[in-house]
Write an enzyme that holds these catalytic residues in place. Structure first.
Site, mmCIF file in Angstrom:
data_model
loop_
_atom_site.group_PDB
_atom_site.id
_atom_site.type_symbol
_atom_site.label_atom_id
_atom_site.label_comp_id
_atom_site.label_asym_id
_atom_site.label_seq_id
_atom_site.Cartn_x
_atom_site.Cartn_y
_atom_site.Cartn_z
ATOM 1 N NE ARG A 145 -3.652 -2.395 2.311
ATOM 2 C CZ ARG A 145 -4.982 -2.460 2.380
ATOM 3 N NH1 ARG A 145 -5.692 -1.363 2.444
ATOM 4 N NH2 ARG A 145 -5.592 -3.625 2.392
ATOM 5 C CE LYS A 176 14.032 -6.259 3.382
ATOM 6 N NZ LYS A 176 13.022 -6.271 4.519
HETATM 7 N N1 LIG Z 1 11.770 -2.248 1.054
HETATM 8 C C1 LIG Z 1 11.265 -1.887 2.217
HETATM 9 O O1 LIG Z 1 11.448 -0.781 2.717
HETATM 10 C C2 LIG Z 1 10.382 -2.863 2.943
HETATM 11 C C3 LIG Z 1 9.675 -2.438 4.055
HETATM 12 C C4 LIG Z 1 8.827 -3.346 4.670
HETATM 13 C C5 LIG Z 1 8.728 -4.636 4.209
HETATM 14 N N2 LIG Z 1 9.452 -5.037 3.145
HETATM 15 C C6 LIG Z 1 9.347 -6.413 2.631
HETATM 16 O O2 LIG Z 1 8.068 -6.557 2.037
HETATM 17 C C7 LIG Z 1 7.518 -7.841 2.308
HETATM 18 C C8 LIG Z 1 6.171 -7.646 2.990
HETATM 19 O O3 LIG Z 1 6.315 -6.834 4.137
HETATM 20 P P1 LIG Z 1 5.083 -6.021 4.771
HETATM 21 O O4 LIG Z 1 5.638 -5.151 5.831
HETATM 22 O O5 LIG Z 1 4.266 -5.398 3.703
HETATM 23 O O6 LIG Z 1 4.303 -7.226 5.450
HETATM 24 P P2 LIG Z 1 2.753 -7.409 5.654
HETATM 25 O O7 LIG Z 1 2.100 -6.086 5.923
HETATM 26 O O8 LIG Z 1 2.604 -8.481 6.682
HETATM 27 O O9 LIG Z 1 2.243 -7.933 4.235
HETATM 28 C C9 LIG Z 1 2.580 -9.210 3.733
HETATM 29 C C10 LIG Z 1 1.483 -9.664 2.796
HETATM 30 O O10 LIG Z 1 1.762 -11.020 2.418
HETATM 31 C C11 LIG Z 1 0.528 -11.667 2.117
HETATM 32 N N3 LIG Z 1 0.497 -12.994 2.759
HETATM 33 C C12 LIG Z 1 0.412 -14.165 2.085
HETATM 34 N N4 LIG Z 1 0.376 -15.207 2.941
HETATM 35 C C13 LIG Z 1 0.414 -14.683 4.175
HETATM 36 C C14 LIG Z 1 0.368 -15.250 5.472
HETATM 37 N N5 LIG Z 1 0.312 -16.583 5.662
HETATM 38 N N6 LIG Z 1 0.414 -14.419 6.536
HETATM 39 C C15 LIG Z 1 0.487 -13.095 6.373
HETATM 40 N N7 LIG Z 1 0.519 -12.485 5.153
HETATM 41 C C16 LIG Z 1 0.480 -13.279 4.071
HETATM 42 C C17 LIG Z 1 -0.581 -10.788 2.667
HETATM 43 O O11 LIG Z 1 -1.276 -10.216 1.571
HETATM 44 P P3 LIG Z 1 -2.785 -10.670 1.256
HETATM 45 O O12 LIG Z 1 -3.410 -10.983 2.592
HETATM 46 O O13 LIG Z 1 -3.360 -9.497 0.608
HETATM 47 O O14 LIG Z 1 -2.705 -11.860 0.374
HETATM 48 C C18 LIG Z 1 0.120 -9.702 3.455
HETATM 49 O O15 LIG Z 1 -0.561 -8.496 3.391
HETATM 50 C C19 LIG Z 1 8.557 -8.568 3.168
HETATM 51 O O16 LIG Z 1 9.332 -9.398 2.340
HETATM 52 C C20 LIG Z 1 9.418 -7.456 3.730
HETATM 53 O O17 LIG Z 1 10.767 -7.860 3.947
HETATM 54 C C21 LIG Z 1 10.267 -4.161 2.497
#
Ligand SMILES: NC(=O)c1ccc[n+]([C@@H]2O[C@H](COP(=O)([O-])OP(=O)(O)OC[C@H]3O[C@@H](n4cnc5c(N)ncnc54)[C@H](OP(=O)(O)O)[C@@H]3O)[C@@H](O)[C@H]2O)c1
Length: 339
Positions: free
Chosen positions: A16, A100
Site C-alpha cells: 500500500r 527484499k
Molecule cells: N523495502 C522496504 O522498505 C520494505 C519495508 C517493509 C517490508 N518489506 C518487505 O516486504 C515484504 C512484505 O512486508 P510487509 O511489511 O508489507 O508485510 P505485511 O504487511 O505483513 O504484508 C505481507 C502480505 O503477504 C501476504 N500474505 C500471504 N500469505 C500470508 C500469510 N500466511 N500471513 C500473512 N501475510 C500473508 C498478505 O497479503 P494478502 O493478505 O493481501 O494476500 C500480506 O498483506 C517482506 O518481504 C518485507 O521484507 C520491504
C-alpha cells in the site's frame, strides 16, 4: 511509449505504501492488486485511488498473473512466498520486482534467475536504497580512486531497532514465514557492504545470534539479534549486524586510509535531513533526494525497454542469497526446504 503496467501481489504495509511511488515513476503505472482475499485487494485498489474500477482491478494472485494487461509484478508477500511467486510470475511472462530479501537460499535464488532467463524477463531484488543516487555516491567514495577518504579499509554497518509492534513481529519472528533479523533488516547492511565494494565475503565469514522464542503454533525459532563479520578479497573488513531488540542504532561507516564517511541514513537516503552523509566530518548536501522506490521502478522500466542495465544483476542477488545462507548456516538456522 506505453507505460509498464504493474500488478501488485499482496496488500500489506509495503504494497500500500509503495503503490503511489510506482505510479509516480516515469514509464510506470499500477493497474491491478492481488490478495489471498479479493475483497482486500479491492479495498487496497480503492484506497490507492490509482485505478478507475477497483473491483475489476482486484484479483487473487493466480488471476493477476493471467491478466494480459499486466506486464510486471511487484511481489510484496511474506518472505517464504517470494521464490514461488517470483517463479510463477516469470513463467507467466511477467517482469518482476521482488521485495527484499529475494529469498533465503542460494538454490532458490538460482531457480528464480533460471526462470527469468528462460522467460527472457527482467527480475530485480527490491533493494530500493541502492537505487538512490546516495548509494552510487557511497560506491564512488568507497572506490579509492580520487576519494577524499583514500583507499577503503573497513566498513561497519548496523540496523538495530527496538520493535514491539505485534503486527510486524507476527511475520518477522515467524520461522514458517522465513522471518528473523537477518532476513528482515540484516540484509540491508549486507547489501550496502557488497554493493559498495562489488565483492563477495571471504572464507572468514563469522556470525553469531540470539534467538526469539517460537511464535504461537510454531516450533522453529529465528534470530532476534545477529552480528556478522568477514574480510572481502581486497582486504576490506566488514562488521555488521541487526536486531529487533536493541536500542535504535542505524549507522554506516566507511573507514579509509585518509578519512571516514559516516551516515545515519544509509537505508533512507531520500529523507530530508541536513546531514545525509558526513565525509571527513563535513556534510554533503544533496539537491535531488528523490524517492528511493520511484528511482527503483524507473530503472527497472528502463531495463525492460532495453534502455539501461538493471542496477542489481542476477549474479549480485545470487551473491546476496549465498551470503544470507552462509550467515544462517553459522547460526544454525535453516529455511527454504533445506535439510
Ligand atoms: N523495502 C522496504 O522498505 C520494505 C519495508 C517493509 C517490508 N518489506 C518487505 O516486504 C515484504 C512484505 O512486508 P510487509 O511489511 O508489507 O508485510 P505485511 O504487511 O505483513 O504484508 C505481507 C502480505 O503477504 C501476504 N500474505 C500471504 N500469505 C500470508 C500469510 N500466511 N500471513 C500473512 N501475510 C500473508 C498478505 O497479503 P494478502 O493478505 O493481501 O494476500 C500480506 O498483506 C517482506 O518481504 C518485507 O521484507 C520491504
Amino acid at each position: 511509449m506505453q507505460n509498464l503496467r504493474w500488478g501488485i501481489l499482496g496488500t500489506g504495509r509495503i504494497a500500500r505504501g509503495v503503490a503511489p511511488k510506482i505510479q509516480a515513476a516515469k514509464g510506470c503505472e499500477v493497474v491491478a492488486f492481488a490478495s489471498r482475499d479479493p475483497a482486500r485487494a479491492a479495498e487496497a485498489a480503492r484506497e490507492s485511488g490509482l485505478v478507475e474500477d477497483a473491483d475489476a482491478s482486484a484479483l487473487e494472485y493466480d488471476a493477476l498473473l493471467e491478466r494480459d494487461d499486466v506486464d510486471a509484478v511487484y511481489v510484496t508477500l511474506i518472505n517464504s512466498l517470494h521464490a514461488e511467486w517470483c517463479i510463477r510470475a516469470l513463467e507467466a511472462g511477467k517482469h518482476v520486482v521482488c521485495e527484499k530479501p529475494l529469498c533465503a537460499t542460494l538454490a532458490e535464488a538460482r531457480a528464480i534467475f533460471d526462470a527469468a532467463r528462460e522467460s527472457g524477463r527482467v527480475c530485480v531484488e527490491g533493494f530500493m536504497h541502492l537505487h538512490h543516487p546516495q548509494s552510487q555516491r557511497l560506491r564512488e567514495l568507497a572506490s579509492g580512486a580520487g576519494s577524499p577518504i583514500g583507499r577503503l579499509r573497513a566498513i561497519r554497518c548496523f540496523r538495530d531497532v527496538m520493535n514491539t509492534d505485534e503486527y510486524i513481529l507476527s511475520t518477522r519472528l515467524s520461522h514458517a514465514m522465513e522471518g528473523g533479523a537477518v532476513m528482515d533488516i540484516g540484509c540491508y547492511p549486507i547489501s550496502i557492504a557488497r554493493f559498495v565494494t562489488g565483492e563477495e565475503p571471504g572464507d572468514d565469514l563469522r556470525a553469531e545470534a540470539s534467538f526469539s522464542p517460537p511464535r504461537p503454533g510454531e516450533t522453529g525459532r529465528v534470530d532476534e539479534t545477529c552480528r556478522f563479520s568477514w574480510t572481502f578479497p581486497s582486504g576490506v573488513t566488514f562488521e555488521g549486524g541487526c536486531s529487533f531488540a536493541r536500542e535504535h542504532r542505524v549507522l554506516l561507516e566507511l573507514e579509509g586510509e585518509r578519512g571516514t564517511v559516516v551516515s545515519a541514513f544509509p537505508f533512507s537516503p531520500d529523507l530530508d535531513v541536513a546531514e545525509p552523509l558526513l565525509v571527513n566530518g563535513a556534510p554533503e548536501v544533496w539537491n535531488d533526494r528523490g524517492d528511493k522506490f520511484t528511482h527503483q521502478f524507473e530503472r527497472v522500466a528502463l531495463a525492460v525497454r532495453g534502455e539501461a542495465e538493471v542496477l542489481l544483476s542476477p549474479e549480485w542477488s545470487i551473491g546476496q542469497a549465498r551470503t544470507i545462507e552462509r550467515i544462517h548456516s553459522q547460526i544454525g538456522l535453516r529455511f527454504g526446504g533445506q535439510p
